[in-house]
Scaffold this active site. Sequence first.
Site, mmCIF file in Angstrom:
data_model
loop_
_atom_site.group_PDB
_atom_site.id
_atom_site.type_symbol
_atom_site.label_atom_id
_atom_site.label_comp_id
_atom_site.label_asym_id
_atom_site.label_seq_id
_atom_site.Cartn_x
_atom_site.Cartn_y
_atom_site.Cartn_z
ATOM 1 N N GLY A 88 4.601 73.288 48.560
ATOM 2 C CA GLY A 88 5.964 72.868 48.846
ATOM 3 C C GLY A 88 6.129 72.117 50.148
ATOM 4 O O GLY A 88 7.150 71.452 50.357
ATOM 5 N N ASP A 254 -1.375 83.642 46.125
ATOM 6 C CA ASP A 254 -1.434 82.211 46.407
ATOM 7 C C ASP A 254 -2.012 81.921 47.785
ATOM 8 O O ASP A 254 -2.192 80.752 48.143
ATOM 9 C CB ASP A 254 -0.040 81.577 46.282
ATOM 10 C CG ASP A 254 0.985 82.232 47.192
ATOM 11 O OD1 ASP A 254 1.235 83.438 47.017
ATOM 12 O OD2 ASP A 254 1.527 81.550 48.081
#
Length: 483
Positions: A88, A254
């Site tokens: 992101g 992650d």
Amino acid sequence: MTDSPPPPAASLGEDFSVAVQPARFPKHVLRFRNDRWAGRVGLAALDGEAWTEHFGRFAPLPDNLAEPLALAYHGHQFRVYNPDIGDGRGFLFAQLRDGRDGRLLDLGTKGSGTTPFSRGGDGRLTLKGGVREVLATEGLEALGVYTSKSFSLIETGEALLRGDEPSPTRSAVLVRLSHSHIRFGAFQRLAFLLNVEGIETLLDHACALHFPQLAELPREEKPPAFLRAVAVRSARLAASWMAAGFVHGVLNTDNMNVTGESFDYGPWRFLPKVDPGFTAAYFDHAGLYAYGRQAEAVLWNLGQLGGALLPLSGEDALNEALGAFPAAYQEAVADAFFARLGLTRGGGEEDGAFVQDLLRWMQMSGAPFEQTMFDLFCGKAGTARRAASPSAALYAAAAFAPLAERLDAMKPERPERLDAPYFARPEPETLVIEEVERVWDRIDEADDWSAFEEKIAGLREAGAAYDLRPLSAPEGHVPMAPR
């Protein structure tokens, strides 16, 4: 630049990443440049203008990725599954070859702008966050942890608003060097999407690049063999964090990759003293990722990776592969602490018992973690240093006597390392939170970078003196030579 084949990431296609454009920043002020690692990937000759062009404006490197790739992944965050994540505020910018061992290295970013995975965020990084990541990677590398390397930090001239720190605050873009950005969460995403072909493609890709000994295994044998290999690497990584007195802070799926390489430092802390419940993240109210629970967290994450591989393999075979973790971790804890203490292992269960007894004494006595590792380095060969330490009274106490007797009976490993000027100091270089904050305060209040530069020089001096090989690195990996 070194000669290299086309970047492998580009061959995976759009199922695994999205081509993106970097943000345009109003200012570019170079704050950190890792010339030690730039030389290893053939970029040492870049002058200041070219460096900024590539790592501030992200002009493509020659014969490399034409466009940055924001990588796609899901993940468990504090054990809650989140399908709305991905790169992101970063991307994979380039892939290069290590000039010493030939292994693939990724240049990835943090704070380089929005992507389709930004979820309404601004895609930026605070300068303080960048400074903290540089310090974390330099500190971990010095202590023998297999970590990503901070490659470049450029201040970018924007005022950022953040809810959890004083705002507006200064902005930066970080480039890190890592052997892989293939996260556990990349496999989880493909499993979530029922993309069995994608799981198989990513598995083959990961094996070809990072576990070549597995690449030619029969189809049914490859998933459990891969999971076992990742489990062993991850066990050794967790053990190396323990021996470094390091708390990662956000051990989500992650934030773990398949190479057993530590990376992605948000909240992190080094222990002031041994405390199994010590946490790094202010929002980790349950202590899920506390110092003493890091191995548990890593094993849980490995279970999620195993679950993502289920479409390719039987559950029993994958569970058996996961079963390699506990024994690998116990052995690695002994390896890691003996390496940090500069001692040769005897090879039996007594090694692990000594480590546990030492940690128990440190916890009961309140001995400073890094000072103790520094003082006890090379055992009996460092007795005079022990007597001159700020912690000398703790070592003279009766409670330490049984440990001292065992310690002094052990064989030092390369005791000539004690000749390094670093070991003539009364105290080691440390990165407890108070020191990190002092470094930042000098920058924030007076734009004074001298404490930051001095801290990095001190950490590199420590790394050269200890001369530790990263525990979870693969055989054949060549660590940075002492300066």
